[in-house]
Each structure stands twice: as C-alpha cells, then as structure tokens.
Design a protein around this motif. Structure first.
Motif, mmCIF file in Angstrom:
data_model
loop_
_atom_site.group_PDB
_atom_site.id
_atom_site.type_symbol
_atom_site.label_atom_id
_atom_site.label_comp_id
_atom_site.label_asym_id
_atom_site.label_seq_id
_atom_site.Cartn_x
_atom_site.Cartn_y
_atom_site.Cartn_z
ATOM 1 N N ASP A 215 -11.328 -87.414 9.812
ATOM 2 C CA ASP A 215 -12.448 -88.295 10.438
ATOM 3 C C ASP A 215 -13.184 -87.184 11.269
ATOM 4 O O ASP A 215 -14.341 -87.521 11.754
ATOM 5 C CB ASP A 215 -11.769 -89.263 11.609
ATOM 6 C CG ASP A 215 -10.985 -90.494 10.504
ATOM 7 O OD1 ASP A 215 -11.597 -90.687 9.331
ATOM 8 O OD2 ASP A 215 -10.092 -90.843 10.940
ATOM 9 N N SER A 216 -12.489 -86.225 12.131
ATOM 10 C CA SER A 216 -13.153 -85.574 12.874
ATOM 11 C C SER A 216 -13.920 -84.258 12.174
ATOM 12 O O SER A 216 -15.022 -83.698 12.964
ATOM 13 C CB SER A 216 -12.228 -84.646 13.767
ATOM 14 O OG SER A 216 -11.406 -83.946 13.150
ATOM 15 N N ASN A 217 -13.786 -84.409 10.732
ATOM 16 C CA ASN A 217 -14.728 -83.240 10.080
ATOM 17 C C ASN A 217 -16.049 -83.710 9.646
ATOM 18 O O ASN A 217 -16.052 -84.491 8.921
ATOM 19 C CB ASN A 217 -13.913 -82.760 8.841
ATOM 20 C CG ASN A 217 -14.207 -81.380 8.239
ATOM 21 O OD1 ASN A 217 -15.450 -81.182 8.518
ATOM 22 N ND2 ASN A 217 -13.492 -80.720 7.496
ATOM 23 N N ILE A 218 -17.009 -83.224 10.338
ATOM 24 C CA ILE A 218 -18.269 -84.028 10.055
ATOM 25 C C ILE A 218 -18.988 -83.437 8.922
ATOM 26 O O ILE A 218 -20.050 -83.840 8.337
ATOM 27 C CB ILE A 218 -19.448 -83.668 11.441
ATOM 28 C CG1 ILE A 218 -19.500 -82.061 11.538
ATOM 29 C CG2 ILE A 218 -18.894 -84.231 12.613
ATOM 30 C CD1 ILE A 218 -20.407 -81.630 12.569
ATOM 31 N N GLY B 47 -8.593 -91.512 14.990
ATOM 32 C CA GLY B 47 -9.149 -90.779 14.225
ATOM 33 C C GLY B 47 -7.980 -89.568 13.641
ATOM 34 O O GLY B 47 -6.746 -89.748 14.121
ATOM 35 N N ASP B 48 -8.362 -88.712 13.038
ATOM 36 C CA ASP B 48 -7.655 -87.574 12.498
ATOM 37 C C ASP B 48 -8.231 -86.484 12.010
ATOM 38 O O ASP B 48 -9.636 -86.409 12.381
ATOM 39 C CB ASP B 48 -6.469 -87.987 11.374
ATOM 40 C CG ASP B 48 -7.455 -88.712 10.183
ATOM 41 O OD1 ASP B 48 -8.457 -88.281 10.091
ATOM 42 O OD2 ASP B 48 -6.770 -89.611 9.658
ATOM 43 N N TYR B 49 -7.841 -85.437 11.483
ATOM 44 C CA TYR B 49 -8.547 -84.078 11.057
ATOM 45 C C TYR B 49 -9.775 -84.576 10.072
ATOM 46 O O TYR B 49 -10.789 -84.046 10.219
ATOM 47 C CB TYR B 49 -7.588 -83.196 10.574
ATOM 48 C CG TYR B 49 -8.349 -82.114 10.001
ATOM 49 C CD1 TYR B 49 -8.674 -80.851 10.859
ATOM 50 C CD2 TYR B 49 -8.508 -81.818 8.629
ATOM 51 C CE1 TYR B 49 -9.108 -79.755 10.561
ATOM 52 C CE2 TYR B 49 -9.322 -80.757 8.324
ATOM 53 C CZ TYR B 49 -9.616 -79.723 9.113
ATOM 54 O OH TYR B 49 -10.176 -78.760 8.895
ATOM 55 N N PHE C 2 -8.184 -80.207 16.851
ATOM 56 C CA PHE C 2 -8.542 -80.489 15.369
ATOM 57 C C PHE C 2 -7.933 -81.844 15.029
ATOM 58 O O PHE C 2 -7.950 -82.025 14.001
ATOM 59 C CB PHE C 2 -8.430 -79.301 14.481
ATOM 60 C CG PHE C 2 -9.430 -77.947 14.664
ATOM 61 C CD1 PHE C 2 -10.631 -78.198 14.091
ATOM 62 C CD2 PHE C 2 -9.049 -77.177 15.459
ATOM 63 C CE1 PHE C 2 -11.468 -77.080 14.193
ATOM 64 C CE2 PHE C 2 -9.872 -75.929 15.766
ATOM 65 C CZ PHE C 2 -11.034 -76.024 15.145
ATOM 66 N N ARG C 3 -6.987 -82.445 15.830
ATOM 67 C CA ARG C 3 -6.186 -83.467 15.356
ATOM 68 C C ARG C 3 -5.376 -83.492 14.307
ATOM 69 O O ARG C 3 -5.447 -84.132 13.528
ATOM 70 C CB ARG C 3 -7.179 -84.596 15.180
ATOM 71 C CG ARG C 3 -8.235 -85.142 16.491
ATOM 72 C CD ARG C 3 -9.035 -86.111 16.265
ATOM 73 N NE ARG C 3 -9.950 -86.635 17.382
ATOM 74 C CZ ARG C 3 -10.916 -87.743 17.201
ATOM 75 N NH1 ARG C 3 -10.827 -88.128 16.300
ATOM 76 N NH2 ARG C 3 -11.711 -87.632 18.365
ATOM 77 N N LYS D 124 -5.846 -78.128 8.962
ATOM 78 C CA LYS D 124 -6.686 -77.325 9.770
ATOM 79 C C LYS D 124 -6.332 -75.993 8.912
ATOM 80 O O LYS D 124 -7.181 -75.120 8.894
ATOM 81 C CB LYS D 124 -6.210 -77.417 11.143
ATOM 82 C CG LYS D 124 -6.708 -76.078 11.828
ATOM 83 C CD LYS D 124 -8.345 -75.780 11.816
ATOM 84 C CE LYS D 124 -8.589 -74.857 12.795
ATOM 85 N NZ LYS D 124 -8.284 -73.549 12.419
#
Length: 318
Positions: A36-39, A32-34, A280-281, A80
């Motif tokens: 992918d982690s942002n829903i 993952g990265d930023y 936040f990757r 970010k």
C-alpha cells in the motif's frame, strides 16, 4: 524437579503460542503495508501482489498459515529486501548478539563486584566514587555518550575505529579478521555496558545491604568464618535472588536498546533492519523480530525459575 521443569516447559510453549497470536493480530490491525505504501505500483499490480502473498485472505486464516510456516522456520518474505525473512535476519542478528552478549557479561560482572564492594564499604571513598559514576552514567543519554566516546577515542586519540565492523576495503582473514572485528566492537560494547551498569550496581548494593544486616550473617561471623566466605557464600547467594529475575529481561533489552548504538557506530546489526522495516511497513520482518525478542524473554523467565533452586536450596520446586 523433573515434573516442575516439564510443567514450566509446557507453560512456556502455551505462552509462546499466545504471544505469536497477539503479535500477528496487532500488526494485522495496523493500517496499510509495504504494498500500500509503494506509490510506484498500479492498483492492478498491488492487487496481484496481495493475492500472491495471501494478504487478501481473512486475518485468522493468514495467522494459521503464518504460524504453520513459522513452526517450520519460514517467517515469510521481505518485500523491501526481496529476501526470505529467516535468511535476512540470520545475516544480521548474530552481529547484534555478539555485542549484546558481551555487554551483558561485562555488565553483570562489573555490577556484581562493584555492588558487593560498595555494600561492604558503605559510605567509604570507594562507595562514594562508585555512586558518583553510577549516577553519572545513568544521567546521560546513549547518543551523547556514544558521540563523546567517538570524539575521545576515535578522533582525538585515534586509537579506536569510529564505526563499522571491519576496516574499509579490508580483506583480512582468520585471526587478523577476528582482531579487527574485536577492535571495532570495543566502543559499542563499552557504551552498552556503561548504560546498563548503573541501575544494576545500585540493585546489587541495596540487596547486599539488606542481607548483611540479617541475623544469619551475624551468626556466620560469630562462628569464626572468614569474611570472604560470609560475604560471597552466605550473603551473596541470598542477595542475588531478586537479580535473577532481572537477568531474564536483560538480553532482550540489550537487543532492543542497541538499535540506537548500532546506528551511531554503523554496526551491521539487526537494529538497522528493524528501523528500515518500520519505515517501509515491512511487517513480516517486524513480526519475526518481535517474536524473537518475546521468545528470549519467555525462555529467560523459564531459566530464571530453575536458577532459583541453584542459588537458594531453600526453594523447593515441586
């Protein structure tokens, strides 16, 4: 000497490129990265952003693109913070560098003097006091000492600020601004110095105890040389050699070790940015800062090898 310096410099460049390769591929292997982690992003928007920032390219191609940009001073874009990584780190890394460098100077100065004096006055009351405080400083965790100092000097005595870099709402400039910053950095620098001074003091003490028992020290004293000359000119130059290697790792260690201190004292350093990037990757920021610490270590080892010759003429650099 010139040939050796050139050879070590070329080796340093090769090691630096190898380090950048390892750093990039380790972060590329993380899941993952930023994006992918942002829903809040739709799959279409996430795919669009990955294509925009080249994250859909093969890893090897991405590395050479990143490396080429990094050589020109461009380490990517922080999703970010919505800012270039170079600009972002430049805002905070100097704040961390100030307290790290000052703590390094104080640590080595105090540790050198107390370590040498403890070795000269072995088993004396001075040596006992130094040993007690050294082990006491090494026994407590950084957050405990930080909170203790905040309570003593910030809450009880109210002589030092408990956090931040400047006073709230301050608009001071010039010398007044400098004095304000210095006042705020006293506690974090004191904690960093206290945490680092213990092991280094014992290191200098042990090295001096080994050197002062050697034959050339007895010969120097037999010649009638002053004790100060024997200790600081002959003994110390030999005892300090192993410590030169430690110096190469001290500055990167202070940068990484100051992360907790910066959080406790709310110091606007790069540690806060690094912790946010982990959460936040934000890998471009993490890669740039990791490469920065690696570069400090590599350069420190390069300078340490050259410093050996200045400390001990017996070492021939060929």
């Amino acid at each position: 000497m010139k040939q050796y310096v050139l050879q070590r410099f070329l080796q340093m460049i090769v090691i630096l490129f190898g380090t950048s390769f390892i750093i990039f591929f380790l972060f590329a292997m993380l899941p993952g990265d930023y994006i992918d982690s942002n829903i809040n992003l739709t799959p279409e928007r996430a795919h669009e952003l990955k294509a925009l920032y080249g994250l859909d390219q093969p890893v090897l191609k991405r590395y050479f693109t990143w490396l080429g940009n990094a050589i020109h001073g461009d380490f990517g874009y922080s999703l970010k913070h919505q800012e270039k990584v170079t600009s972002l780190l430049n805002k905070y890394v100097w704040n961390s560098f100030i307290i790290a460098l000052l703590a390094l100077i104080l640590t080595w100065t105090i540790a050198l003097l107390t370590g040498v004096l403890s070795a000269i006055k072995q088993y004396s009351w001075f040596d006992g006091i130094v040993t007690f405080f050294v082990f006491a400083a090494m026994s407590f965790p950084s957050f405990f000492i930080s909170l203790l100092f905040i309570k003593w000097f910030g809450v009880d005595l109210q002589i030092l600020p408990i956090g931040g870099m400047i006073d709230t709402g301050s608009e001071a400039g010039g010398l007044a601004h400098i004095l304000e910053v210095v006042k705020h950095m006293i506690l974090p620098v004191a904690v960093l110095t206290l945490l680092s001074i213990g092991s280094l003091t014992r290191y200098f003490r042990t090295g001096m105890l080994e050197v002062v028992r050697q034959d050339f020290i007895r010969t120097a004293r037999a010649k009638g040389l002053k004790e100060r000359t024997v200790i600081f000119k002959h003994a110390l130059r030999n005892a300090i050699l192993p410590a030169i290697t430690l110096l190469a790792f001290e500055l990167p260690g202070l940068f990484s070790g100051a992360i907790i201190i910066e959080q406790i004292f709310n110091w606007p350093g790069v540690g806060k940015i690094q912790l946010e990037s982990v959460g936040f990757r934000d890998y471009p920021v993490l890669m740039a800062f990791t490469l920065f610490l690696s570069s400090l270590t590599i350069i420190g080892n390069f300078l340490a090898d050259i410093t050996y010759a200045a400390a001990d003429p017996r070492i021939r650099l060929k």
